[in-house]
Design a protein around this motif. Structure first.
Motif, PDB file in Angstrom:
ATOM      1  N   GLN A   1      46.373  69.789  60.710  1.00 56.70           N
ATOM      2  CA  GLN A   1      45.844  70.499  59.539  1.00 56.70           C
ATOM      3  C   GLN A   1      46.628  71.787  59.282  1.00 56.70           C
ATOM      4  OE1 GLN A   1      41.806  71.002  60.826  1.00 56.70           O
ATOM      5  NE2 GLN A   1      41.090  69.178  59.763  1.00 56.70           N
TER       6      GLN A   1
ATOM      7  N   LYS B   1      49.665  72.468  60.122  1.00 58.83           N
ATOM      8  CA  LYS B   1      50.999  72.101  59.639  1.00 58.83           C
ATOM      9  C   LYS B   1      50.953  71.776  58.148  1.00 58.83           C
ATOM     10  CE  LYS B   1      54.772  68.925  60.755  1.00 58.83           C
ATOM     11  NZ  LYS B   1      55.185  67.822  61.621  1.00 58.83           N
ATOM     12  N   ASP B   2      49.963  70.990  57.738  1.00 57.18           N
ATOM     13  CA  ASP B   2      49.813  70.654  56.318  1.00 57.18           C
ATOM     14  C   ASP B   2      49.565  71.903  55.477  1.00 57.18           C
ATOM     15  OD1 ASP B   2      50.205  67.951  56.667  1.00 57.18           O
ATOM     16  OD2 ASP B   2      48.076  67.418  56.548  1.00 57.18           O
ATOM     17  N   ILE B   3      48.682  72.774  55.942  1.00 57.10           N
ATOM     18  CA  ILE B   3      48.364  74.005  55.205  1.00 57.10           C
ATOM     19  C   ILE B   3      49.620  74.852  55.039  1.00 57.10           C
ATOM     20  CG2 ILE B   3      47.116  76.205  55.346  1.00 57.10           C
ATOM     21  CD1 ILE B   3      44.813  74.589  56.710  1.00 57.10           C
TER      22      ILE B   3
ATOM     23  N   TYR C   1      52.907  73.975  55.218  1.00 59.55           N
ATOM     24  CA  TYR C   1      53.980  73.388  54.422  1.00 59.55           C
ATOM     25  C   TYR C   1      53.582  73.094  52.980  1.00 59.55           C
ATOM     26  CZ  TYR C   1      56.984  73.251  58.437  1.00 59.55           C
ATOM     27  OH  TYR C   1      57.763  73.619  59.501  1.00 59.55           O
ATOM     28  N   LYS C   2      52.295  72.935  52.702  1.00 59.17           N
ATOM     29  CA  LYS C   2      51.875  72.629  51.329  1.00 59.17           C
ATOM     30  C   LYS C   2      51.614  73.884  50.495  1.00 59.17           C
ATOM     31  CE  LYS C   2      50.124  68.035  52.245  1.00 59.17           C
ATOM     32  NZ  LYS C   2      48.966  67.150  52.328  1.00 59.17           N
ATOM     33  N   ASN C   3      51.628  75.059  51.118  1.00 68.19           N
ATOM     34  CA  ASN C   3      51.382  76.284  50.379  1.00 68.19           C
ATOM     35  C   ASN C   3      52.635  77.151  50.415  1.00 68.19           C
ATOM     36  OD1 ASN C   3      50.497  78.705  49.301  1.00 68.19           O
ATOM     37  ND2 ASN C   3      48.459  78.494  50.180  1.00 68.19           N
ATOM     38  N   SER C   4      53.358  77.180  49.323  1.00 67.52           N
ATOM     39  CA  SER C   4      54.626  77.924  49.278  1.00 67.52           C
ATOM     40  C   SER C   4      54.428  79.421  49.490  1.00 67.52           C
ATOM     41  CB  SER C   4      55.347  77.654  47.960  1.00 67.52           C
ATOM     42  OG  SER C   4      54.544  78.090  46.873  1.00 67.52           O
TER      43      SER C   4
ATOM     44  N   ARG D   1      55.498  80.908  52.877  1.00 63.85           N
ATOM     45  CA  ARG D   1      56.896  81.112  53.230  1.00 63.85           C
ATOM     46  C   ARG D   1      57.380  82.505  52.830  1.00 63.85           C
ATOM     47  NH1 ARG D   1      55.190  76.880  53.291  1.00 63.85           N
ATOM     48  NH2 ARG D   1      55.970  75.575  51.673  1.00 63.85           N
TER      49      ARG D   1
END
Length: 163
Positions: A48, A50-52, A54-57, A60
């Motif tokens: 979860q 990891k998904d959070i 990578y899916k939220n720019s 970064r």
């Protein structure tokens, strides 16, 4: 969609605690920085989080930091991927104690976790070793995955390769 989060992420003093090749060791950051920082810590299972991330720019934008894997998890009633993977609470406790340069913060925050695990173990819970430990010692009793990517990750765990 999240203007408050965007404001926090764009702040130059914001850090995100998430391991990876781009991450700086938090202890090194704490030594170099004298200004107060905001730290984002993602809570969830490993997949979860990891998904959070990578899916939220927005995640970064802040400086990415990680903890030096020097302690083992005290959350022994839960299986971790490796011996040095920590729960979100443990990460927060370690990070805060580093940022504040005060080891007693970590001990204070983790005391309830230790009490919880102790209580659970006294009432029938079992100690869960990491998947890494189980694989290395031939104790992994689940069927090996058919997915080549997952199988490769398990091989890396056994061979002490950081994933």
């Amino acid at each position: 969609r999240y203007p408050e989060l965007a404001t926090v992420c764009r702040n130059p003093n914001t850090l995100i605690l998430y391991p990876g090749a781009e991450a700086t060791n938090l202890e090194e950051m704490a030594v170099m920085s004298s200004s107060p920082s905001v730290m984002i810590i993602i809570d969830g299972t490993w997949s979860q989080a990891k998904d959070i991330f990578y899916k939220n720019s927005l995640f970064r934008l802040p400086k990415q930091v990680q903890l030096k894997p020097s302690i083992s998890s005290q959350y022994v009633i839960r299986t971790q991927p490796t011996n040095t993977c920590l729960s979100t609470l443990e990460c927060a406790a370690v990070a805060l104690s580093i940022m504040e340069n005060n080891k007693s913060i970590q001990e204070t925050i983790l005391h309830p976790l230790q009490a919880l695990c102790s209580f659970q173990l006294q009432h029938g819970a079992q100690i869960h070793h990491s998947k890494e430990h189980l694989l290395k010692n031939g104790l992994y009793d689940k069927p090996m995955p058919k997915n080549k990517r997952k199988l490769r990750r398990m091989e890396l765990l056994v061979n002490n390769v950081k994933i």
